[in-house]
Design a protein around this motif. Structure first.
Motif, PDB file in Angstrom:
ATOM      1  N   PRO A  66       0.793  -1.235   0.000  1.00  0.00           N
ATOM      2  CA  PRO A  66       0.000   0.000   0.000  1.00  0.00           C
ATOM      3  C   PRO A  66       0.820   1.277   0.000  1.00  0.00           C
ATOM      4  CG  PRO A  66      -0.887  -1.579   1.566  1.00  0.00           C
ATOM      5  CD  PRO A  66       0.424  -2.117   1.107  1.00  0.00           C
ATOM      6  N   ASP A  67       1.905   1.320   0.746  1.00  0.00           N
ATOM      7  CA  ASP A  67       2.680   2.555   0.841  1.00  0.00           C
ATOM      8  C   ASP A  67       3.184   3.010  -0.523  1.00  0.00           C
ATOM      9  OD1 ASP A  67       2.266   2.636   3.541  1.00  0.00           O
ATOM     10  OD2 ASP A  67       4.234   1.808   4.081  1.00  0.00           O
ATOM     11  N   ALA A  68       3.492   2.052  -1.380  1.00  0.00           N
ATOM     12  CA  ALA A  68       4.013   2.396  -2.704  1.00  0.00           C
ATOM     13  C   ALA A  68       2.935   2.956  -3.630  1.00  0.00           C
ATOM     14  CB  ALA A  68       4.645   1.165  -3.354  1.00  0.00           C
ATOM     15  N   MET A  69       1.656   2.752  -3.274  1.00  0.00           N
ATOM     16  CA  MET A  69       0.560   3.193  -4.120  1.00  0.00           C
ATOM     17  C   MET A  69      -0.061   4.512  -3.665  1.00  0.00           C
ATOM     18  SD  MET A  69       0.368   0.909  -6.494  1.00  0.00           S
ATOM     19  CE  MET A  69       2.095   0.447  -6.342  1.00  0.00           C
ATOM     20  N   LYS A  70       0.302   4.991  -2.476  1.00  0.00           N
ATOM     21  CA  LYS A  70      -0.340   6.197  -1.930  1.00  0.00           C
ATOM     22  C   LYS A  70      -0.271   7.376  -2.883  1.00  0.00           C
ATOM     23  CE  LYS A  70       0.114   5.486   3.069  1.00  0.00           C
ATOM     24  NZ  LYS A  70       0.786   5.973   4.309  1.00  0.00           N
ATOM     25  N   GLY A  71       0.898   7.637  -3.385  1.00  0.00           N
ATOM     26  CA  GLY A  71       1.094   8.807  -4.230  1.00  0.00           C
ATOM     27  C   GLY A  71       0.285   8.754  -5.512  1.00  0.00           C
ATOM     28  N   VAL A  72       0.300   7.597  -6.179  1.00  0.00           N
ATOM     29  CA  VAL A  72      -0.387   7.510  -7.472  1.00  0.00           C
ATOM     30  C   VAL A  72      -1.903   7.467  -7.299  1.00  0.00           C
ATOM     31  CG1 VAL A  72       1.523   6.539  -8.780  1.00  0.00           C
ATOM     32  CG2 VAL A  72       0.006   4.998  -7.512  1.00  0.00           C
ATOM     33  N   VAL A  73      -2.381   6.877  -6.201  1.00  0.00           N
ATOM     34  CA  VAL A  73      -3.822   6.900  -5.943  1.00  0.00           C
ATOM     35  C   VAL A  73      -4.275   8.347  -5.725  1.00  0.00           C
ATOM     36  CG1 VAL A  73      -5.653   6.236  -4.336  1.00  0.00           C
ATOM     37  CG2 VAL A  73      -3.951   4.552  -5.040  1.00  0.00           C
ATOM     38  N   ALA A  74      -3.476   9.112  -4.986  1.00  0.00           N
ATOM     39  CA  ALA A  74      -3.793  10.521  -4.772  1.00  0.00           C
ATOM     40  C   ALA A  74      -3.786  11.288  -6.090  1.00  0.00           C
ATOM     41  CB  ALA A  74      -2.802  11.136  -3.795  1.00  0.00           C
ATOM     42  N   GLN A  75      -2.841  10.969  -6.972  1.00  0.00           N
ATOM     43  CA  GLN A  75      -2.791  11.623  -8.277  1.00  0.00           C
ATOM     44  C   GLN A  75      -4.040  11.316  -9.096  1.00  0.00           C
ATOM     45  OE1 GLN A  75       0.913  10.763 -10.361  1.00  0.00           O
ATOM     46  NE2 GLN A  75       2.075  10.965  -8.455  1.00  0.00           N
ATOM     47  N   ALA A  76      -4.484  10.049  -9.050  1.00  0.00           N
ATOM     48  CA  ALA A  76      -5.691   9.665  -9.792  1.00  0.00           C
ATOM     49  C   ALA A  76      -6.906  10.421  -9.273  1.00  0.00           C
ATOM     50  CB  ALA A  76      -5.910   8.161  -9.691  1.00  0.00           C
ATOM     51  N   ARG A  77      -7.023  10.496  -7.961  1.00  0.00           N
ATOM     52  CA  ARG A  77      -8.150  11.211  -7.375  1.00  0.00           C
ATOM     53  C   ARG A  77      -8.123  12.684  -7.753  1.00  0.00           C
ATOM     54  NH1 ARG A  77      -7.970  10.829  -1.403  1.00  0.00           N
ATOM     55  NH2 ARG A  77     -10.095  11.667  -1.533  1.00  0.00           N
ATOM     56  N   ALA A  78      -6.930  13.285  -7.728  1.00  0.00           N
ATOM     57  CA  ALA A  78      -6.794  14.691  -8.093  1.00  0.00           C
ATOM     58  C   ALA A  78      -7.187  14.939  -9.553  1.00  0.00           C
ATOM     59  CB  ALA A  78      -5.358  15.155  -7.857  1.00  0.00           C
ATOM     60  N   ALA A  79      -6.998  13.906 -10.392  1.00  0.00           N
ATOM     61  CA  ALA A  79      -7.359  14.003 -11.801  1.00  0.00           C
ATOM     62  C   ALA A  79      -8.827  13.672 -12.045  1.00  0.00           C
ATOM     63  CB  ALA A  79      -6.472  13.071 -12.628  1.00  0.00           C
ATOM     64  N   GLY A  80      -9.571  13.385 -10.968  1.00  0.00           N
ATOM     65  CA  GLY A  80     -10.992  13.066 -11.096  1.00  0.00           C
ATOM     66  C   GLY A  80     -11.274  11.657 -11.565  1.00  0.00           C
ATOM     67  N   ILE A  81     -10.296  10.764 -11.398  1.00  0.00           N
ATOM     68  CA  ILE A  81     -10.457   9.371 -11.831  1.00  0.00           C
ATOM     69  C   ILE A  81     -10.828   8.513 -10.627  1.00  0.00           C
ATOM     70  CG2 ILE A  81      -9.313   7.364 -12.856  1.00  0.00           C
ATOM     71  CD1 ILE A  81      -7.404   9.319 -14.269  1.00  0.00           C
ATOM     72  N   PRO A  82     -11.994   7.878 -10.642  1.00  0.00           N
ATOM     73  CA  PRO A  82     -12.359   7.004  -9.523  1.00  0.00           C
ATOM     74  C   PRO A  82     -11.483   5.765  -9.482  1.00  0.00           C
ATOM     75  CG  PRO A  82     -13.970   6.819 -11.289  1.00  0.00           C
ATOM     76  CD  PRO A  82     -13.039   7.935 -11.681  1.00  0.00           C
ATOM     77  N   VAL A  83     -11.103   5.364  -8.273  1.00  0.00           N
ATOM     78  CA  VAL A  83     -10.244   4.197  -8.077  1.00  0.00           C
ATOM     79  C   VAL A  83     -10.927   3.235  -7.115  1.00  0.00           C
ATOM     80  CG1 VAL A  83      -7.959   3.370  -7.384  1.00  0.00           C
ATOM     81  CG2 VAL A  83      -8.206   5.663  -8.357  1.00  0.00           C
ATOM     82  N   VAL A  84     -10.992   1.963  -7.501  1.00  0.00           N
ATOM     83  CA  VAL A  84     -11.506   0.924  -6.609  1.00  0.00           C
ATOM     84  C   VAL A  84     -10.391  -0.082  -6.339  1.00  0.00           C
ATOM     85  CG1 VAL A  84     -13.857   1.203  -7.503  1.00  0.00           C
ATOM     86  CG2 VAL A  84     -12.392  -0.593  -8.444  1.00  0.00           C
ATOM     87  N   GLY A  85     -10.445  -0.702  -5.180  1.00  0.00           N
ATOM     88  CA  GLY A  85      -9.442  -1.691  -4.814  1.00  0.00           C
ATOM     89  C   GLY A  85      -9.972  -3.093  -4.935  1.00  0.00           C
ATOM     90  N   LEU A  86      -9.059  -4.022  -5.141  1.00  0.00           N
ATOM     91  CA  LEU A  86      -9.437  -5.430  -5.172  1.00  0.00           C
ATOM     92  C   LEU A  86      -8.259  -6.281  -4.740  1.00  0.00           C
ATOM     93  CD1 LEU A  86      -9.350  -7.004  -8.747  1.00  0.00           C
ATOM     94  CD2 LEU A  86      -8.537  -4.677  -8.344  1.00  0.00           C
ATOM     95  N   ASN A  87      -8.581  -7.447  -4.206  1.00  0.00           N
ATOM     96  CA  ASN A  87      -7.631  -8.516  -3.904  1.00  0.00           C
ATOM     97  C   ASN A  87      -6.711  -8.265  -2.727  1.00  0.00           C
ATOM     98  OD1 ASN A  87      -4.643  -9.724  -4.651  1.00  0.00           O
ATOM     99  ND2 ASN A  87      -6.280 -11.208  -4.915  1.00  0.00           N
ATOM    100  N   SER A  88      -5.979  -7.172  -2.726  1.00  0.00           N
ATOM    101  CA  SER A  88      -5.023  -6.898  -1.656  1.00  0.00           C
ATOM    102  C   SER A  88      -5.180  -5.462  -1.178  1.00  0.00           C
ATOM    103  CB  SER A  88      -3.580  -7.106  -2.139  1.00  0.00           C
ATOM    104  OG  SER A  88      -3.347  -8.440  -2.520  1.00  0.00           O
ATOM    105  N   GLY A  89      -5.097  -5.288   0.157  1.00  0.00           N
ATOM    106  CA  GLY A  89      -5.160  -3.943   0.708  1.00  0.00           C
ATOM    107  C   GLY A  89      -6.432  -3.627   1.452  1.00  0.00           C
ATOM    108  N   ILE A  90      -7.043  -4.645   2.053  1.00  0.00           N
ATOM    109  CA  ILE A  90      -8.319  -4.428   2.733  1.00  0.00           C
ATOM    110  C   ILE A  90      -8.193  -3.467   3.912  1.00  0.00           C
ATOM    111  CG2 ILE A  90      -8.130  -6.373   4.360  1.00  0.00           C
ATOM    112  CD1 ILE A  90     -11.141  -6.917   3.715  1.00  0.00           C
TER     113      ILE A  90
END
Length: 339
Positions: free
Chosen positions: A121-145
């Motif tokens: 998860p720590d490695a994904m924090k930055g890019v998930v924030a970037q996606a949200r800032a760009a207005g792109i919805p992000v859903v999680g699956l499989n790992s990271g509950i």
């Protein structure tokens, strides 16, 4: 915490009960079966497809090359994409930095949604924030509950790995096991660590973790065999993937051990091993369902403002035990490549 819907989408997600979630899953699967055939179906063939505008969705996982587990996730995603008129792209990288780079590529391509695994998860924090800032919805699956909400993802589809581990530990007690070796094939993967920790929490016997390099199956087989030879009191080997369980069957034979083999996750070859008694049981998290629901969730959010679980609770796809007693009911689906 959630990405705000575009103006064309309605709002007001509702809390989902366990029964409602179950019914929804059944309905979604029924719809998906009619559209199975991948996301590149002929655009002139509208049978079984949504009448909505075509959108682009990126499914990005930490799956290693050649791991059949992710083929099941991808098949489920493709079935949903075919039904929902979604242009689906799939990419994976077992290296966390590489996976993050794939997410940045999807953002640059201005996709309409991203489905993402959070093994690290720590490695994904930055890019998930970037996606949200760009207005792109992000859903999680499989790992990271335990991380999807804090990172602002809309929804999560998968298995609670700690719960699954505890259930497996209870199962080992029922089977009168005394000494379990829990094999982790990827260091730092939070899901695998949670599983083995769960086993240790409920299993009354001794539990010890063994770390192996999951990219080298010969090494996996030989390292497990060496452990079994060194400690003949080990009577249960617990794996974290179907292919590793099959390798462990060879390890047991090579070591001349009497240890039994059990595993998390399933594929068609593992089903045969359960049928033949080489593997005691498997804990199935239903990867096809994870891929299907993740893609379908983005479509539902885009066109109807729906958020499964209200953004407050994950949608669980497991654990479910597959044993010699019930494996026949799963075998036909496994043969079709969907379980």
């Amino acid at each position: 915490m959630n990405t705000s819907p575009a103006p064309r989408r309605s709002s007001g997600p509702t809390r989902v009960t366990v029964l409602a979630s179950t019914v929804a899953v059944v309905c979604l699967l029924a719809a998906g079966c009619s559209g199975f055939g991948g996301s590149d179906a002929d655009s002139n063939d509208t049978s079984g497809k949504a009448g909505t505008d075509r959108i682009k969705v990126a499914l990005i996982t930490h799956g290693a090359e050649g791991d059949a587990f992710w083929d099941l996730v991808k098949k489920g995603a493709e079935a949903a994409a075919a039904k929902d008129n979604v242009e689906l792209t799939y990419a994976s990288d077992a290296d966390a930095a590489g996976q993050a780079g794939l997410v940045r590529d999807a953002i640059d391509e201005r996709v309409d949604g991203i489905a993402l695994t959070l093994a690290k998860p720590d490695a994904m924090k930055g890019v998930v924030a970037q996606a949200r800032a760009a207005g792109i919805p992000v859903v999680g699956l499989n790992s990271g509950i335990d991380a999807w909400q804090s990172q602002g993802m809309l929804e999560y589809f998968g298995q609670d790995e700690s719960v699954a581990g505890r259930a497996l530990g209870d199962k080992l007690d029922d089977l009168k096991a005394e000494h379990a070796l829990c094999v982790i094939h990827e260091r730092g993967n939070v899901a695998l660590e949670a599983r083995c920790a769960g086993v240790k929490k409920t299993f009354d016997g001794q539990t010890r973790n063994l770390y192996v390099d999951g990219t080298d199956m010969d090494e996996v087989t030989s390292v497990i065999a060496a452990e079994l030879r060194q400690d003949p009191t080990i009577d249960e080997v617990v794996l974290n993937g179907a292919q590793f369980a099959l390798a462990a069957v060879d390890s047991v034979k090579e070591a001349g051990s009497k240890a039994k083999v059990a595993t998390f996750d399933l594929n068609k070859d593992l089903v045969k091993a359960v049928q033949g008694g080489e593997v005691q049981f498997a804990v199935d998290q239903q990867p096809y369902l994870q891929g299907y629901l993740a893609v379908d969730a983005i479509w539902l959010y885009r066109f109807n403002g729906n958020i499964s679980g209200g953004g407050e609770a994950p949608v669980l796809t497991g654990p479910a035990f597959v044993t010699k007693q019930n494996v026949a009911t799963i075998a036909k689906f496994a043969a079709n490549g969907t379980r």
